[in-house]
Scaffold this motif. Sequence first.
Motif, mmCIF file in Angstrom:
data_model
loop_
_atom_site.group_PDB
_atom_site.id
_atom_site.type_symbol
_atom_site.label_atom_id
_atom_site.label_comp_id
_atom_site.label_asym_id
_atom_site.label_seq_id
_atom_site.Cartn_x
_atom_site.Cartn_y
_atom_site.Cartn_z
ATOM 1 N N GLN A 1 0.798 -1.268 0.054
ATOM 2 C CA GLN A 1 -0.019 -0.088 -0.097
ATOM 3 C C GLN A 1 0.877 1.295 -0.208
ATOM 4 N N MET A 2 1.977 1.497 0.918
ATOM 5 C CA MET A 2 2.862 2.441 0.737
ATOM 6 C C MET A 2 3.608 2.759 -0.379
ATOM 7 N N ALA A 3 3.983 1.461 -1.167
ATOM 8 C CA ALA A 3 4.632 1.438 -2.606
ATOM 9 C C ALA A 3 3.465 2.118 -3.285
ATOM 10 N N VAL B 1 -8.627 1.256 6.834
ATOM 11 C CA VAL B 1 -7.949 0.022 6.056
ATOM 12 C C VAL B 1 -7.950 -1.172 6.933
ATOM 13 N N ARG B 2 -8.538 -2.060 6.439
ATOM 14 C CA ARG B 2 -8.483 -3.339 7.318
ATOM 15 C C ARG B 2 -7.851 -4.631 6.454
ATOM 16 N N GLU C 1 -8.965 -2.272 -4.036
ATOM 17 C CA GLU C 1 -9.671 -1.559 -3.127
ATOM 18 C C GLU C 1 -8.994 -0.412 -2.608
ATOM 19 N N PHE C 2 -7.702 -0.496 -1.948
ATOM 20 C CA PHE C 2 -7.015 0.514 -1.443
ATOM 21 C C PHE C 2 -6.877 1.613 -2.570
ATOM 22 N N GLU C 3 -6.526 1.180 -3.767
ATOM 23 C CA GLU C 3 -6.311 2.313 -4.669
ATOM 24 C C GLU C 3 -7.620 3.147 -4.975
ATOM 25 N N GLU D 1 -8.069 7.147 -3.953
ATOM 26 C CA GLU D 1 -8.368 8.114 -5.122
ATOM 27 C C GLU D 1 -9.784 8.710 -4.878
ATOM 28 N N GLY D 2 -10.288 8.193 -3.960
ATOM 29 C CA GLY D 2 -11.551 8.821 -3.594
ATOM 30 C C GLY D 2 -12.869 8.287 -4.586
ATOM 31 N N ARG D 3 -12.715 6.933 -4.857
ATOM 32 C CA ARG D 3 -13.671 6.303 -5.776
ATOM 33 C C ARG D 3 -14.607 5.224 -5.174
ATOM 34 N N ALA D 4 -15.577 5.360 -5.250
ATOM 35 C CA ALA D 4 -16.720 4.365 -4.675
ATOM 36 C C ALA D 4 -16.664 4.120 -3.086
ATOM 37 N N ILE D 5 -16.346 5.409 -2.511
ATOM 38 C CA ILE D 5 -15.959 5.021 -0.877
ATOM 39 C C ILE D 5 -17.367 4.617 -0.370
ATOM 40 N N ALA D 6 -18.517 5.467 -0.845
ATOM 41 C CA ALA D 6 -20.010 5.156 -0.359
ATOM 42 C C ALA D 6 -20.130 3.782 -0.432
ATOM 43 N N ARG D 7 -20.085 3.205 -1.428
ATOM 44 C CA ARG D 7 -20.423 1.757 -1.672
ATOM 45 C C ARG D 7 -19.667 0.931 -0.876
#
Length: 269
Positions: A38-40, A219-220, A227-229, A233-239
């Motif tokens: 994730q950090m990479a 983050v779990r 999903e992390f990406e 990027e702020g995509r599909a967070i609500a879903r």
Amino acid sequence: MSGPREPRVPILMYHAVSEAPNDATRALSVTPEAFSAQMALLSGSGFTPIGTADLARSWRSSGPLPERPVLVTFDDGYEGVHRHALPVLAKHGFAATLFVSTGWLRGAYDTGGGLDEMLDWDQVRELAGADVEIGGHSHTHPQLDQLTDASLRFELLRCREIIAGELGVRPASFAYPYGYSSRRVREAVREAGFAQSLAVGNGLARRRQGPYALRRVTVRRSTGIEEFERLVEGRAIARTFARDRALTKGYSMVRRARQVRRKAIRSRV
């Protein structure tokens, strides 16, 4: 003509970083390999991790932010943050924030409440010396909105006092245990001397949320790299967090009902 779009900043909320977490921390833990990947991704995508105080200071003063800012935050104070996360953060030159529950850390103030292997104060000092901001997360990690005014003040001030005593600097930032608060709790956090605080909310942070209710993204262990990406990027967070939000809304109703009952009981005695 509309003005410039308000920036939205992903604030990532981590807990334990561990290969073999216990049952109490497993769901909200990540493996060292997942954290490294994730950090990479953040590094390769041009994100710039900054501290919590840096973000709040910039928004207060309308100052500039780096390109693609992101916050990497850890709650509670698990030992894996030092063992596994710190080398990865150092490799990339990333800033981060660690919010500690002072009564959970190993040492003189340990109340025995830590859920897994916790940091000790030497490790916290090493993290602080490696561009990790140390913030408060209460003393014993209670549900702050369920406390009396006196107990709430104790949790906040005891936490701040211990961090200041151990590190020689007062913590500026706070994160609410369990991720939620109330107006009374937010006012108490401000009065205790914290300049900003983080909730959860599972959404991107915006200046309009105010310095005492900035949202984070969870983050779990089940968060895959794709999903992390999407999250950063702020995509599909609500879903992604639809079920979490429904549970949070339901539990907030339960908490409010409890508060009304306690006030009614106090008024009768």
